[in-house]
Design an enzyme around this catalytic site. Sequence first.
Site, PDB file in Angstrom:
ATOM      1  N   HIS A 153      36.245  29.805  44.792  1.00 35.43           N
ATOM      2  CA  HIS A 153      35.904  29.542  43.397  1.00 35.43           C
ATOM      3  C   HIS A 153      35.123  28.237  43.323  1.00 35.43           C
ATOM      4  CE1 HIS A 153      36.468  30.504  39.166  1.00 35.43           C
ATOM      5  NE2 HIS A 153      36.788  29.249  38.923  1.00 35.43           N
ATOM      6  N   SER A 182      32.728  29.849  35.931  1.00 38.93           N
ATOM      7  CA  SER A 182      34.108  30.165  35.599  1.00 38.93           C
ATOM      8  C   SER A 182      34.261  30.439  34.094  1.00 38.93           C
ATOM      9  CB  SER A 182      35.025  29.031  36.082  1.00 38.93           C
ATOM     10  OG  SER A 182      36.373  29.416  36.061  1.00 38.93           O
ATOM     11  N   ASP A 224      37.159  34.444  46.123  1.00 41.30           N
ATOM     12  CA  ASP A 224      37.553  33.675  44.935  1.00 41.30           C
ATOM     13  C   ASP A 224      39.011  33.988  44.572  1.00 41.30           C
ATOM     14  OD1 ASP A 224      37.872  32.549  42.387  1.00 41.30           O
ATOM     15  OD2 ASP A 224      35.803  32.964  41.824  1.00 41.30           O
TER      16      ASP A 224
END
Length: 226
Positions: A194, A113, A161
């Site tokens: 995610h 991320s 995601d």
Amino acid sequence: MNPEDLEFLPEQGEPLQLMVLLHGVGSQPAHLRPLADVLRRQFPQAAVLVPAGFEPFDAGPVAGHQWFSVRGIDEDQRVERVARSLPALLARIRAEQARLGVEARATALFGFSQGAIMALEAVQADPALAGRVLAFSGRYARLPEQAPPETTIHLFHGSADPVIDAAHSRAAMQHLSGLSAGDATLDLAEGVGHELHAALVDRALHRLTHHVPLRLWQAAMASPGN
């Protein structure tokens, strides 16, 4: 160093590789401990470092860390904030390489991320920093004008995601493929959100152990007799 930083060194002998793991926004080094353990089993002579983000998380009640603030962020601010945060990270990586005696070509940066953003942008700011970047669920702050000639970029993303759209990794792969000296791969996991999903970690291990960097192929083809 932050007391939350994690460091794992080979049980015997000097480290032959350096792997630096960068966590996501609002997170902590401990959240990347499972990935660190996988890498330690696969690469027992590697030094695996998981530093904490240099700033306290400022966008919620979570007692985590960040590499840069996401409060009120937009596309231009992301570029500026990443640029301000990079010098400290570059200095830390260079210091660890010197301390452990590991060259840049034997260094791999892993990021999840926001940590993936930092890893990707780090080798743009210092093209001789690392031999590989493995970016999970991330993106570039801004697509690069040039590819780092000494670095292979491995992109990993979940197709579902909801935080950083997988379209960013698709666009990055297409862009890097069109750049001179660009060396990149992309792995997508269908239906994955995610997260550092096991399927993506497995693909990362495959890339690390099977992908021959383009620069090595080119050097081999340019050698006498080929």
